[in-house]
Design an enzyme around this catalytic site. Structure first.
Site, mmCIF file in Angstrom:
data_model
loop_
_atom_site.group_PDB
_atom_site.id
_atom_site.type_symbol
_atom_site.label_atom_id
_atom_site.label_comp_id
_atom_site.label_asym_id
_atom_site.label_seq_id
_atom_site.Cartn_x
_atom_site.Cartn_y
_atom_site.Cartn_z
ATOM 1 N N SER A 104 -20.605 5.748 -53.656
ATOM 2 C CA SER A 104 -21.659 4.897 -53.107
ATOM 3 C C SER A 104 -22.820 4.681 -54.071
ATOM 4 O O SER A 104 -23.518 3.668 -53.978
ATOM 5 C CB SER A 104 -22.176 5.500 -51.802
ATOM 6 O OG SER A 104 -22.653 6.821 -52.004
ATOM 7 N N GLY A 160 -21.842 8.857 -60.194
ATOM 8 C CA GLY A 160 -22.638 9.717 -59.337
ATOM 9 C C GLY A 160 -22.114 11.138 -59.367
ATOM 10 O O GLY A 160 -21.205 11.482 -60.138
ATOM 11 N N LYS A 172 -17.966 17.019 -58.473
ATOM 12 C CA LYS A 172 -17.611 15.632 -58.215
ATOM 13 C C LYS A 172 -16.248 15.589 -57.523
ATOM 14 O O LYS A 172 -15.531 16.576 -57.511
ATOM 15 C CB LYS A 172 -17.539 14.828 -59.518
ATOM 16 C CG LYS A 172 -18.902 14.574 -60.130
ATOM 17 C CD LYS A 172 -18.815 13.828 -61.465
ATOM 18 C CE LYS A 172 -17.970 12.586 -61.413
ATOM 19 N NZ LYS A 172 -18.412 11.618 -60.371
ATOM 20 N N GLU A 181 -11.902 10.003 -62.864
ATOM 21 C CA GLU A 181 -13.290 10.089 -63.327
ATOM 22 C C GLU A 181 -13.390 10.994 -64.549
ATOM 23 O O GLU A 181 -14.005 10.636 -65.556
ATOM 24 C CB GLU A 181 -14.182 10.630 -62.201
ATOM 25 C CG GLU A 181 -14.425 9.620 -61.084
ATOM 26 C CD GLU A 181 -15.151 10.214 -59.896
ATOM 27 O OE1 GLU A 181 -15.685 9.438 -59.082
ATOM 28 O OE2 GLU A 181 -15.168 11.460 -59.763
ATOM 29 N N LYS A 199 -29.062 15.686 -54.094
ATOM 30 C CA LYS A 199 -27.880 16.243 -54.767
ATOM 31 C C LYS A 199 -28.218 17.390 -55.714
ATOM 32 O O LYS A 199 -27.312 18.019 -56.264
ATOM 33 C CB LYS A 199 -27.157 15.134 -55.541
ATOM 34 C CG LYS A 199 -26.743 13.933 -54.684
ATOM 35 C CD LYS A 199 -25.816 14.330 -53.571
ATOM 36 C CE LYS A 199 -25.464 13.165 -52.666
ATOM 37 N NZ LYS A 199 -24.661 12.148 -53.327
#
Length: 313
Positions: A104, A160, A172, A181, A199
């Site tokens: 997101s 992110g 992650k 990723e 976070k």
């Protein structure tokens, strides 16, 4: 407004150019902070800029114009947009090969890259997506895509994170794209992480389950093997069910990643004592494809919080 006008006239009479400039700047900030009419007619994408402009007003200016700190708090999506846009504005240049993250927050970085390519600010960019959904978003925006097969070296990757510790180690993979990723981001000269302040953590683990991607073959055996690792002592290993893009159990079928694998989420009650050691033990476990610990990879973390944007390197 009439009060602001009168004060500006006083400055003009006394020919104080510096003060005029200061008060004009503060006047616009005050209007943006208090005028619902301005906000109503402004494009949604500019709301973040208004908020950051308000914060740029000095304490003296706030006192002079009666500006309070009661401006509406930014939503989580607005914070994500701030860091997503800034990451592209600050780190992506024409001619680069760019890794596009998944999730997101990364969504806004991809969106910004598409905007700057469309208006000609950036040219000669190619990008490597880290998931099917990021690939689809990039294609819709007209971003030229390549793969690691043709471009093994990237200039920058932006993504992110689910958790960030003080050493910039990451958890992650909440969105299920951890393998792609890591494959892409480890090849980048710079890996830029974009998060909101929620976070940040003192230690990885308790705040977000650690995902581990495993092969479907004998997956229950692999799950038990992972849980028995010395570095994983005390964890609750849970097979992800439903959608692979969420660690919330939202279905009766085993979640399957873009690579056809399963995910085990490791739930910890206490902070992971040694993330690099755990990363090594997990990677060395037969049946484990990869894990969501990203240790020693981060170049910079762009953080959006209640006081604005900060960067930690």
């Amino acid at each position: 407004v009439s009060r602001v006008t009168a004060q500006l006239l006083c400055c003009i009479i006394h020919s104080n150019t510096t003060e005029i400039t200061m008060k004009i700047s503060a006047a616009f900030a005050a209007l943006l902070a208090s005028s619902s009419q301005v906000a109503a007619f402004a494009p949604a994408k500019l709301s973040v800029r208004y908020s950051t402009s308000i914060r740029s007003v000095t304490a003296a200016q706030k006192e002079f114009f009666g500006i309070t700190d009661a401006a509406p708090a930014l939503s989580q999506d607005e914070l994500k947009q701030m860091v997503g846009y800034k990451s592209v504005d600050d780190y992506v240049k024409s001619g680069m090969v760019v890794g596009l993250g998944t999730g997101s927050t990364a969504y806004f970085a991809v969106e910004r890259l598409g905007q700057l390519l469309k208006d000609g600010t950036l040219t000669d960019i190619v990008a490597i997506p880290t998931s099917i959904r990021t690939k689809e978003q990039a294609e819709e925006l007209g971003i030229p895509l390549v793969t690691l097969d043709t471009h093994s070296k990237l200039d920058v990757a932006i993504d992110g994170a689910d958790e960030v510790d003080p050493d910039l180690n990451l958890v992650k993979g909440g969105g299920g794209a951890l393998l792609r990723e890591k494959m892409v981001e480890v090849c980048a000269d710079k890996f830029i992480v974009i998060v909101d302040e929620s976070k940040l953590c003192d230690g990885l683990g308790p705040g977000f389950p650690l995902p581990v991607e495993i092969t479907p073959f004998c997956h229950e055996h692999t799950l038990r093997t992972i849980a028995a690792l010395p570095s994983c002592e005390g964890c609750d290993a849970v097979l992800r069910m439903g959608s692979s893009s969420s660690n919330v159990n939202d279905g009766d079928e085993i979640a399957i990643t873009d690579n056809g694998n399963y995910i085990v989420d490791l739930h910890f009650k206490e902070a992971i004592k040694d993330a690099p050691t755990m990363a090594t033990e997990l990677k060395n476990t037969v049946g484990v494809v990869d894990h969501g610990l990203f240790c020693g990879m981060t170049t910079a973390v762009i953080i959006a919080g209640s006081d604005g944007i900060s960067v930690k390197e």
